[in-house]
Design an enzyme around this catalytic site. Structure first.
Site, mmCIF file in Angstrom:
data_model
loop_
_atom_site.group_PDB
_atom_site.id
_atom_site.type_symbol
_atom_site.label_atom_id
_atom_site.label_comp_id
_atom_site.label_asym_id
_atom_site.label_seq_id
_atom_site.Cartn_x
_atom_site.Cartn_y
_atom_site.Cartn_z
ATOM 1 N N LYS A 136 36.743 41.404 39.472
ATOM 2 C CA LYS A 136 36.880 39.945 39.325
ATOM 3 C C LYS A 136 38.333 39.558 39.595
ATOM 4 O O LYS A 136 39.210 39.737 38.755
ATOM 5 C CB LYS A 136 36.482 39.553 37.904
ATOM 6 C CG LYS A 136 36.244 38.076 37.718
ATOM 7 C CD LYS A 136 35.501 37.854 36.406
ATOM 8 C CE LYS A 136 35.496 36.403 35.979
ATOM 9 N NZ LYS A 136 34.798 35.513 36.892
ATOM 10 N N ARG A 196 46.256 44.561 37.100
ATOM 11 C CA ARG A 196 44.835 44.243 37.269
ATOM 12 C C ARG A 196 44.627 43.791 38.703
ATOM 13 O O ARG A 196 45.519 43.201 39.309
ATOM 14 C CB ARG A 196 44.427 43.129 36.294
ATOM 15 C CG ARG A 196 43.028 42.635 36.531
ATOM 16 C CD ARG A 196 42.536 41.661 35.490
ATOM 17 N NE ARG A 196 41.344 40.971 36.010
ATOM 18 C CZ ARG A 196 40.650 40.075 35.319
ATOM 19 N NH1 ARG A 196 41.014 39.758 34.096
ATOM 20 N NH2 ARG A 196 39.592 39.504 35.848
ATOM 21 N N HIS A 197 43.408 44.053 39.227
ATOM 22 C CA HIS A 197 43.033 43.498 40.526
ATOM 23 C C HIS A 197 42.771 42.013 40.311
ATOM 24 O O HIS A 197 41.688 41.634 39.848
ATOM 25 C CB HIS A 197 41.745 44.143 41.031
ATOM 26 C CG HIS A 197 41.872 45.586 41.410
ATOM 27 N ND1 HIS A 197 42.606 46.003 42.493
ATOM 28 C CD2 HIS A 197 41.364 46.702 40.873
ATOM 29 C CE1 HIS A 197 42.518 47.315 42.603
ATOM 30 N NE2 HIS A 197 41.773 47.769 41.630
ATOM 31 N N VAL A 198 43.734 41.196 40.613
ATOM 32 C CA VAL A 198 43.540 39.762 40.373
ATOM 33 C C VAL A 198 44.472 38.976 41.297
ATOM 34 O O VAL A 198 45.561 39.448 41.629
ATOM 35 C CB VAL A 198 43.810 39.437 38.880
ATOM 36 C CG1 VAL A 198 45.263 39.617 38.502
ATOM 37 C CG2 VAL A 198 43.354 38.028 38.522
ATOM 38 N N ARG A 233 47.436 44.356 41.492
ATOM 39 C CA ARG A 233 47.167 45.371 42.496
ATOM 40 C C ARG A 233 46.149 44.956 43.559
ATOM 41 O O ARG A 233 44.990 44.693 43.264
ATOM 42 C CB ARG A 233 46.717 46.660 41.792
ATOM 43 C CG ARG A 233 45.787 46.415 40.638
ATOM 44 C CD ARG A 233 45.625 47.626 39.765
ATOM 45 N NE ARG A 233 44.856 48.676 40.398
ATOM 46 C CZ ARG A 233 44.253 49.644 39.730
ATOM 47 N NH1 ARG A 233 44.330 49.690 38.396
ATOM 48 N NH2 ARG A 233 43.589 50.580 40.345
#
Ligand SMILES: *[C@@H]1O[C@H](CO)[C@@H](O)[C@H](O)[C@H]1NC(C)=O
Ligand SMILES: *[C@@H]1O[C@H](CO)[C@@H](O)[C@H](O)[C@H]1NC(C)=O
Ligand SMILES: *[C@@H]1O[C@H](CO)[C@@H](O)[C@H](O)[C@H]1NC(C)=O
Ligand SMILES: *[C@@H]1O[C@H](CO)[C@@H](O)[C@H](O)[C@H]1NC(C)=O
Length: 262
Positions: free
Chosen positions: A144, A170-172, A112
């Site tokens: 992160k 996940r923000h990745v 995301r």
């Protein structure tokens, strides 16, 4: 000499016609007979003889089937035939049927991009996962997006062991699974008009989005009141660092990957 057989066969074709033609061209006197034979006209290509033949075959089949069941088994000659052909089944000859191909991928990663409605999407995904029975795995780590090599390996291992069909979020930044010998999942993402995204981020940092109380306090606890209530137009027109920093348009790295250049 050559023409004669043709004539013969053409006459042979015409022969059955008289059986049908008189009833089709029935005069007023034969109206009753025509009506009685009407069911036959449902199959206009069948003569009465063909029809009778079909019915006789059907009757024979029914009698045979009855005989088969009354006798308690298949007739001897069928068993002999079976013995002759051997015991191989369809599976032996043709192998197992091909594996069913699912109409959707069973490994999905939603890495995301921040401030693009991803929290709403995850809420929707939560509902969908319950309805359609897929495994939604959401990460609690929000700050992160760039990982070391070891962290990448660990996360890839972790994602790959999730029960399929899974959807991991996940923000990745993009992770190259095949680089570490894993099976590359399907990636999905949603991005947003950069100006809208900038606006959303500006106010989110200051006031949260009312979904988690005190959200802004956690994100920007040390922000002074003047800064928190700063007009966005002033921020832009007077070139405040927050409003002139290109890193606010942080979208590309999510698709670029984990390389330091990203
Ligand atoms: C088929 O199977 C039957 C019993 O299962 C066995 O008696 C017979 O020998 C087999 N025939 C062949 C050709 O393998
Ligand atoms: C991310 O947030 C956690 C607390 O939520 C903090 O301990 C950690 O240092 C943060 N990491 C980075 C890279 O900012
Ligand atoms: C891997 O998964 C386990 C359990 O699902 C979790 O406790 C752990 O924190 C995860 N590790 C990483 C790096 O995501
Ligand atoms: C992933 O890594 C492999 C091996 O390093 C490389 O061949 C492939 O192009 C990479 N895929 C992507 C999408 O970067």
């Amino acid at each position: 000499m050559k023409k004669q057989p043709q004539q013969h066969s053409s006459r042979g074709c015409q022969e059955p016609r008289p059986h049908v033609a008189p009833s089709a061209g029935a005069g007023p006197g034969q109206g009753g007979a025509w009506r009685r034979r009407r069911p036959l006209s449902l199959l206009p290509f069948l003569s009465l003889r063909d029809y009778g033949f079909c019915m006789a075959a059907l009757l024979l089949f029914c009698l045979g089937s009855l005989f088969y069941q009354l006798n308690g088994g298949p007739p001897h000659f069928l068993l002999d035939l079976r013995h002759y052909l051997g015991n191989s089944t369809y599976l032996d000859d043709h192998g197992p049927p091909p594996r069913k191909v699912l109409p959707f991928p069973s490994q999905v990663v939603y890495n995301r991009v921040g401030k693009c409605g991803s929290r709403t999407v995850v809420l929707l995904l939560r509902i969908l996962s319950e309805r359609h029975g897929f495994n939604l795995v959401t990460s609690d780590i929000h700050n992160k997006t760039r990982l070391t090599k070891n962290e990448q390996m660990e996360l890839i291992k972790n994602i790959s062991t999730a029960e399929q069909p899974y959807l991991f979020t996940r923000h990745v930044h993009f992770l190259n699974f095949s680089r570490f010998g894993g099976e590359q999942p399907v990636y999905i993402n949603i991005i947003r008009d950069p100006v809208n995204r900038f606006l959303s981020n500006y106010f989110f940092r200051r006031f949260g989005d009312w979904r988690g109380e005190q959200n802004h306090m956690i994100r920007t606890p040390t922000m002074r009141q003047e800064e928190r209530y700063l007009d966005i137009n002033v921020c832009i027109l007077e070139n405040y660092p927050e409003c002139s920093n290109p890193r606010l348009f942080y979208i590309i790295p999510y698709f670029c990957g984990q390389h330091p250049r990203c």
